[in-house]
Write a protein that holds these residues in place. Structure first.
Motif, PDB file in Angstrom:
ATOM      1  N   MET A   1      32.499 -41.308  19.330  1.00  0.00           N
ATOM      2  CA  MET A   1      30.457 -41.269  18.986  1.00  0.00           C
ATOM      3  C   MET A   1      30.755 -42.576  18.791  1.00  0.00           C
ATOM      4  O   MET A   1      28.941 -43.861  18.865  1.00  0.00           O
ATOM      5  CB  MET A   1      30.152 -40.065  18.576  1.00  0.00           C
ATOM      6  CG  MET A   1      29.695 -39.296  18.976  1.00  0.00           C
ATOM      7  SD  MET A   1      28.879 -37.877  17.945  1.00  0.00           S
ATOM      8  CE  MET A   1      30.846 -37.563  16.610  1.00  0.00           C
TER       9      MET A   1
ATOM     10  N   ILE B   1      29.211 -45.701  21.442  1.00  0.00           N
ATOM     11  CA  ILE B   1      28.220 -45.980  22.374  1.00  0.00           C
ATOM     12  C   ILE B   1      27.428 -47.076  22.146  1.00  0.00           C
ATOM     13  O   ILE B   1      26.321 -47.818  22.938  1.00  0.00           O
ATOM     14  CB  ILE B   1      27.340 -44.658  21.668  1.00  0.00           C
ATOM     15  CG1 ILE B   1      27.630 -43.573  22.637  1.00  0.00           C
ATOM     16  CG2 ILE B   1      26.001 -44.767  22.796  1.00  0.00           C
ATOM     17  CD1 ILE B   1      27.118 -42.187  21.721  1.00  0.00           C
ATOM     18  N   SER B   2      27.352 -47.481  20.923  1.00  0.00           N
ATOM     19  CA  SER B   2      26.630 -48.609  20.517  1.00  0.00           C
ATOM     20  C   SER B   2      27.062 -49.414  21.817  1.00  0.00           C
ATOM     21  O   SER B   2      26.198 -51.016  21.236  1.00  0.00           O
ATOM     22  CB  SER B   2      26.862 -48.906  19.008  1.00  0.00           C
ATOM     23  OG  SER B   2      27.689 -49.317  18.788  1.00  0.00           O
TER      24      SER B   2
ATOM     25  N   GLU C   1      24.371 -37.743  29.773  1.00  0.00           N
ATOM     26  CA  GLU C   1      22.900 -38.007  29.106  1.00  0.00           C
ATOM     27  C   GLU C   1      22.179 -38.192  30.139  1.00  0.00           C
ATOM     28  O   GLU C   1      21.007 -37.138  29.843  1.00  0.00           O
ATOM     29  CB  GLU C   1      23.023 -39.528  29.108  1.00  0.00           C
ATOM     30  CG  GLU C   1      23.486 -39.842  27.372  1.00  0.00           C
ATOM     31  CD  GLU C   1      22.522 -41.307  27.602  1.00  0.00           C
ATOM     32  OE1 GLU C   1      21.950 -41.957  26.269  1.00  0.00           O
ATOM     33  OE2 GLU C   1      23.037 -42.896  28.171  1.00  0.00           O
TER      34      GLU C   1
ATOM     35  N   MET D   1      26.276 -36.744  16.552  1.00  0.00           N
ATOM     36  CA  MET D   1      26.549 -37.150  15.555  1.00  0.00           C
ATOM     37  C   MET D   1      25.686 -38.020  14.188  1.00  0.00           C
ATOM     38  O   MET D   1      26.314 -38.464  13.801  1.00  0.00           O
ATOM     39  CB  MET D   1      24.977 -38.679  16.590  1.00  0.00           C
ATOM     40  CG  MET D   1      25.905 -38.423  18.053  1.00  0.00           C
ATOM     41  SD  MET D   1      24.875 -40.354  18.493  1.00  0.00           S
ATOM     42  CE  MET D   1      25.540 -41.184  18.260  1.00  0.00           C
TER      43      MET D   1
ATOM     44  N   ILE E   1      27.537 -39.625  10.777  1.00  0.00           N
ATOM     45  CA  ILE E   1      26.631 -40.370  10.083  1.00  0.00           C
ATOM     46  C   ILE E   1      27.221 -39.972   8.633  1.00  0.00           C
ATOM     47  O   ILE E   1      27.544 -40.084   7.582  1.00  0.00           O
ATOM     48  CB  ILE E   1      25.631 -40.379  10.355  1.00  0.00           C
ATOM     49  CG1 ILE E   1      25.402 -41.076  11.955  1.00  0.00           C
ATOM     50  CG2 ILE E   1      24.875 -41.145   8.926  1.00  0.00           C
ATOM     51  CD1 ILE E   1      24.536 -41.347  11.702  1.00  0.00           C
TER      52      ILE E   1
ATOM     53  N   LEU F   1      15.919 -42.047  25.209  1.00  0.00           N
ATOM     54  CA  LEU F   1      17.308 -41.703  25.041  1.00  0.00           C
ATOM     55  C   LEU F   1      18.473 -43.051  24.887  1.00  0.00           C
ATOM     56  O   LEU F   1      19.384 -42.187  23.350  1.00  0.00           O
ATOM     57  CB  LEU F   1      17.354 -40.423  25.763  1.00  0.00           C
ATOM     58  CG  LEU F   1      18.458 -39.246  25.854  1.00  0.00           C
ATOM     59  CD1 LEU F   1      18.206 -39.109  24.316  1.00  0.00           C
ATOM     60  CD2 LEU F   1      19.040 -39.023  26.238  1.00  0.00           C
ATOM     61  N   HIS F   2      18.967 -43.538  25.471  1.00  0.00           N
ATOM     62  CA  HIS F   2      19.621 -44.130  25.439  1.00  0.00           C
ATOM     63  C   HIS F   2      20.134 -44.705  24.542  1.00  0.00           C
ATOM     64  O   HIS F   2      20.784 -45.127  23.916  1.00  0.00           O
ATOM     65  CB  HIS F   2      19.981 -44.734  26.898  1.00  0.00           C
ATOM     66  CG  HIS F   2      21.157 -45.329  27.285  1.00  0.00           C
ATOM     67  ND1 HIS F   2      22.810 -44.514  27.021  1.00  0.00           N
ATOM     68  CD2 HIS F   2      21.901 -46.728  26.746  1.00  0.00           C
ATOM     69  CE1 HIS F   2      23.680 -45.565  26.678  1.00  0.00           C
ATOM     70  NE2 HIS F   2      23.143 -46.589  27.119  1.00  0.00           N
TER      71      HIS F   2
ATOM     72  N   PHE G   1      18.007 -44.898  22.015  1.00  0.00           N
ATOM     73  CA  PHE G   1      18.486 -44.074  19.986  1.00  0.00           C
ATOM     74  C   PHE G   1      20.189 -43.503  19.882  1.00  0.00           C
ATOM     75  O   PHE G   1      20.225 -44.127  18.852  1.00  0.00           O
ATOM     76  CB  PHE G   1      17.716 -43.044  20.509  1.00  0.00           C
ATOM     77  CG  PHE G   1      17.602 -41.895  19.654  1.00  0.00           C
ATOM     78  CD1 PHE G   1      16.901 -42.217  17.939  1.00  0.00           C
ATOM     79  CD2 PHE G   1      18.044 -40.356  19.510  1.00  0.00           C
ATOM     80  CE1 PHE G   1      17.192 -41.325  17.094  1.00  0.00           C
ATOM     81  CE2 PHE G   1      18.171 -39.698  18.147  1.00  0.00           C
ATOM     82  CZ  PHE G   1      17.738 -40.548  17.203  1.00  0.00           C
ATOM     83  N   HIS G   2      20.565 -43.398  21.120  1.00  0.00           N
ATOM     84  CA  HIS G   2      21.746 -43.059  20.935  1.00  0.00           C
ATOM     85  C   HIS G   2      22.449 -44.253  20.514  1.00  0.00           C
ATOM     86  O   HIS G   2      23.339 -44.196  19.840  1.00  0.00           O
ATOM     87  CB  HIS G   2      22.312 -42.139  21.958  1.00  0.00           C
ATOM     88  CG  HIS G   2      22.148 -40.754  22.396  1.00  0.00           C
ATOM     89  ND1 HIS G   2      21.773 -40.655  24.067  1.00  0.00           N
ATOM     90  CD2 HIS G   2      21.643 -40.486  21.699  1.00  0.00           C
ATOM     91  CE1 HIS G   2      21.683 -39.154  23.880  1.00  0.00           C
ATOM     92  NE2 HIS G   2      21.675 -39.667  22.762  1.00  0.00           N
ATOM     93  N   ARG G   3      22.297 -45.544  21.037  1.00  0.00           N
ATOM     94  CA  ARG G   3      22.737 -46.704  20.665  1.00  0.00           C
ATOM     95  C   ARG G   3      23.061 -47.191  19.031  1.00  0.00           C
ATOM     96  O   ARG G   3      23.621 -47.058  18.078  1.00  0.00           O
ATOM     97  CB  ARG G   3      22.496 -47.597  21.264  1.00  0.00           C
ATOM     98  CG  ARG G   3      22.759 -48.060  22.840  1.00  0.00           C
ATOM     99  CD  ARG G   3      22.162 -49.229  23.614  1.00  0.00           C
ATOM    100  NE  ARG G   3      23.234 -50.403  23.506  1.00  0.00           N
ATOM    101  CZ  ARG G   3      24.047 -50.149  24.637  1.00  0.00           C
ATOM    102  NH1 ARG G   3      23.763 -49.599  25.713  1.00  0.00           N
ATOM    103  NH2 ARG G   3      24.829 -51.185  24.844  1.00  0.00           N
TER     104      ARG G   3
ATOM    105  N   MET H   1      22.742 -44.432  16.741  1.00  0.00           N
ATOM    106  CA  MET H   1      22.497 -43.798  15.922  1.00  0.00           C
ATOM    107  C   MET H   1      23.930 -43.977  15.938  1.00  0.00           C
ATOM    108  O   MET H   1      25.077 -44.050  15.104  1.00  0.00           O
ATOM    109  CB  MET H   1      23.225 -42.367  16.125  1.00  0.00           C
ATOM    110  CG  MET H   1      21.346 -41.611  16.530  1.00  0.00           C
ATOM    111  SD  MET H   1      21.916 -39.693  16.157  1.00  0.00           S
ATOM    112  CE  MET H   1      21.678 -39.275  14.722  1.00  0.00           C
ATOM    113  N   SER H   2      24.573 -44.240  16.672  1.00  0.00           N
ATOM    114  CA  SER H   2      25.779 -45.502  17.306  1.00  0.00           C
ATOM    115  C   SER H   2      26.194 -45.925  16.265  1.00  0.00           C
ATOM    116  O   SER H   2      27.535 -46.399  15.853  1.00  0.00           O
ATOM    117  CB  SER H   2      26.450 -45.411  18.966  1.00  0.00           C
ATOM    118  OG  SER H   2      28.136 -45.927  18.472  1.00  0.00           O
TER     119      SER H   2
END
Lengths: 249, 249
Positions: free
Chosen positions: A100, A103-104, A129, A146, A150, B139-140, B142-144, B146-147
């Motif tokens: 996870m 993803i960033s 997704e 996720m 954290i 969404l994508h 946002f995932h970034r 969180m990541s």
DNA sequence: CGTTCTTTTGATGATGCTCAACTGGGGTGG
DNA sequence: CCACCCCAGTTGAGCATCATCAAAAGAACG
């Protein structure tokens, strides 16, 4: 690269992952989903992949395409510090999700190595997704996972920033214990899948310190140790020690 | 016991948040969205909320309903360890998101306190999740985010687990510097919004150690310090120090 | 302008690291 | 089968780093 086989065959299920049939589906990504939603998830889950002991599932800077759900076995994730030594960022067991952090940036931020012969399910993230749009419950649970990662890391920060060696180690044991309990294994007796050195690299301590701590706790009658098998003889006091309310002089 | 501010105001539109008009929208949640999608996001963003210096935006165990985007100002998030002292888990600045650790349990896991008079946008998480279905790019991203929080915490773990005091502190300064640069401020001169004690609680060091480190770096000509204003005089060597390849004897 | 809080500086000491030697278990080859 | 080796782990001695305790100096605030 994925091995594509018709879903209807009998023997194929050995390679094609199936959440419905997986013993981990109560803990893993499909947690709380209904029959038909699990089936949709099954459609996109890639192949099952064996990862032999001491091999890497992925390594730092690898391009990110899949998350991995651990089906069986144990992993460690670690980063290499500028000065060259490893810092283990976590130990993962069956039902937990790997990757996870990638993803960033679309690249993995650490190496993931199997601590024993293991098996993972590939989850192509792009397809996951897409699926989120049609299964809100899946999306919500993914966010929970996720978020959980954290908070897990926050408690490690707390551990590394505030606790003395003995407290860190007690917290480590108590944490493992409760995770085995969640999975239906004994919370009192289990195998340490990682070396003393890896524990040290996780807790910010040296291998010598870990060894001394084991000896001390053993002498105090809090644990029994035989190589990598460990028994928690006094979980109450261990918990108190992790909380910082009890000491082992 | 969250501090609740009155919603009743004269001019609602002045307080209603608007991403399109916000100077942070390149860094914040709406990053990369088109006109019309930003507008949809605007629809669900709640009111703007002022958070005066030293007050809590939320506190541990508060029920989770909103994420908060920092519009203006600085925050710290911290947990209180079993033994009673704070561990600061992060310092957040404009454009960053607060509260993601609360998704997993529907309760906040730490306190969030304003380090100066600040302003946040309330983002009702349930409505945000609904919106994800219609704006995949949102969404994508946002995932970034969180990541990114996960990887940020991993580097703090690295810092707390592996680095000596001097290295931690250099890494801290370099990190602040680059975040100010991203926001268009000087990477060389800025105000520390947090006290020495808060820095210590973040880096796992005592206030005395922080003070000594500041004095030492000053003496070496690496920085200039006047109260909370700091200037990085030799960013190259500071970066090397953070990487562990240079020392300050 | 005094009070209070934050920061700085100094002296001392404990925790955990480093270096070094030793032990024991598991595998391999003679 | 035993000798040997190799690696993981254990134990010990000395030391460095950073925490603790204490006190003074400096900023902030009414």
């Amino acid at each position: 690269m994925a091995i594509v086989l018709p879903i209807t065959t009998i023997n194929v299920s050995a390679l094609k992952a199936s959440c419905s049939a997986c013993s981990m589906h109560q803990l893993c990504l499909p947690m709380g989903l209904g029959e038909s939603d699990i089936h949709k998830l099954d459609q996109i889950i890639g192949r099952r992949r064996k990862v032999p002991k001491d091999t890497l599932l992925y390594r730092m800077d690898d391009p990110f395409t899949n998350l991995y759900a651990i089906r069986l076995g144990h992993f460690k994730t670690y980063q290499v510090s500028p000065s060259g030594d490893q810092l283990v960022t976590g130990f993962q067991m069956a039902g937990e999700l790997l990757g996870m952090d990638a993803i960033s940036t679309d690249r993995h931020h650490c190496d993931a190595m199997a601590l024993e012969d293991s098996e993972v399910c590939e989850i192509p993230f792009a397809r996951l997704e897409e699926l989120f749009g049609t299964i809100p419950a899946l999306l919500h649970h993914f966010h929970r996972m996720m978020s959980q990662e954290i908070t897990r890391e926050q408690s490690v920060m707390l551990l590394l920033g505030n606790m003395r060696a003995e407290q860190r180690f007690a917290a480590f044991l108590v944490n493992l214990s409760s995770r085995y309990a969640e999975r239906g294994y004994s919370p009192a007796i289990f195998q340490l899948r990682m070396s003393r050195e890896e524990i040290g690299n996780y807790l910010g301590l040296t291998i010598e310190s870990i060894s001394r701590l084991l000896s001390r706790l053993k002498k105090q009658g809090l644990i029994r140790v035989a190589n990598r098998e460990i028994e928690l003889l006094d979980p109450i006091r261990l918990r108190a020690m992790a909380a910082g309310t009890e000491f082992c002089d």
